[in-house]
Motif scaffolding. Structure first.
Motif, PDB file in Angstrom:
ATOM      1  N   VAL A 286       0.828  -1.206   0.000  1.00 42.77           N
ATOM      2  CA  VAL A 286       0.000   0.000   0.000  1.00 42.77           C
ATOM      3  C   VAL A 286       0.868   1.263   0.000  1.00 42.77           C
ATOM      4  N   MET A 287       1.895   1.277   0.817  1.00 40.87           N
ATOM      5  CA  MET A 287       2.756   2.459   0.881  1.00 40.87           C
ATOM      6  C   MET A 287       3.488   2.670  -0.442  1.00 40.87           C
ATOM      7  N   ARG A 288       3.944   1.593  -1.051  1.00 39.04           N
ATOM      8  CA  ARG A 288       4.609   1.701  -2.352  1.00 39.04           C
ATOM      9  C   ARG A 288       3.635   2.222  -3.406  1.00 39.04           C
ATOM     10  N   ASP A 289       2.377   1.771  -3.352  1.00 40.90           N
ATOM     11  CA  ASP A 289       1.355   2.306  -4.257  1.00 40.90           C
ATOM     12  C   ASP A 289       1.190   3.805  -4.052  1.00 40.90           C
ATOM     13  N   ASP A 290       1.129   4.221  -2.787  1.00 41.99           N
ATOM     14  CA  ASP A 290       0.967   5.646  -2.482  1.00 41.99           C
ATOM     15  C   ASP A 290       2.166   6.462  -2.959  1.00 41.99           C
ATOM     16  N   ILE A 291       3.349   5.935  -2.744  1.00 45.25           N
ATOM     17  CA  ILE A 291       4.552   6.638  -3.205  1.00 45.25           C
ATOM     18  C   ILE A 291       4.514   6.773  -4.715  1.00 45.25           C
TER      19      ILE A 291
ATOM     20  N   MET B 237       1.956   6.846  -6.607  1.00 47.26           N
ATOM     21  CA  MET B 237       0.917   7.809  -6.956  1.00 47.26           C
ATOM     22  C   MET B 237       1.432   9.244  -6.852  1.00 47.26           C
ATOM     23  N   LEU B 238       2.330   9.493  -5.909  1.00 49.98           N
ATOM     24  CA  LEU B 238       2.914  10.835  -5.785  1.00 49.98           C
ATOM     25  C   LEU B 238       3.572  11.279  -7.088  1.00 49.98           C
TER      26      LEU B 238
ATOM     27  N   TYR C  57      10.575   3.964  -0.388  1.00 51.85           N
ATOM     28  CA  TYR C  57       9.868   3.240   0.681  1.00 51.85           C
ATOM     29  C   TYR C  57      10.779   3.066   1.897  1.00 51.85           C
TER      30      TYR C  57
ATOM     31  N   TRP D 191      10.929   6.195   3.742  1.00 52.88           N
ATOM     32  CA  TRP D 191       9.680   6.415   4.484  1.00 52.88           C
ATOM     33  C   TRP D 191       9.729   5.704   5.834  1.00 52.88           C
TER      34      TRP D 191
ATOM     35  N   TYR E  85       1.151   7.305  10.036  1.00 52.31           N
ATOM     36  CA  TYR E  85      -0.218   7.285   9.528  1.00 52.31           C
ATOM     37  C   TYR E  85      -1.218   7.250  10.673  1.00 52.31           C
TER      38      TYR E  85
END
Length: 117
Positions: A42-47, A49-50, A75, A78, A85
């Motif tokens: 999920v965090m990699r997806d969010d990164i 997306m940035l 990641y 992060w 979060y």
């Protein structure tokens, strides 16, 4: 500006391919390992997306492009920071529930003040 878009696209493509490889590798793991990797996914997806936005300059983009695995590097960085979060989630739930309670209380008052039919 065109050069920036080109290198930005290259970086996004590189990071996207890296994420696709990560997901493909997850598919071959036992369910317990997949669950343990859920936060990272999920965090990699969010990164990733940035990087759909234009927030880095050319030097930053080029520096990331030079990395073998820029998404993994972001990641890992992060994981080292002090942000959490949980604080953001706590604030979100607190704000939401406060607004919800206020709205429900206003609806209750409005109902009490309406004449019966």
């Amino acid at each position: 500006m065109e050069q920036k878009d080109t290198i930005k696209d290259l970086l996004y493509e590189k990071m996207s391919n890296e994420q696709n490889d990560f997901i493909e590798n997850l598919k071959h793991l036992p369910p317990e390992k997949i669950i343990q990797s859920a936060y990272e996914k999920v965090m990699r997806d969010d990164i990733l997306m940035l990087f759909e936005d234009d927030f880095l300059d050319d030097k930053q983009i080029k520096a990331l492009l030079r990395l073998e695995r820029p998404l993994s590097a972001c990641y890992d960085e992060w994981l080292k920071n002090d942000y959490t979060y949980m604080d953001m989630l706590r604030d979100t739930v607190d704000d939401f529930s406060e607004n919800l309670a206020r709205s429900q209380e206003q609806a209750k008052k409005k109902k009490r003040s309406e004449p019966e039919r």
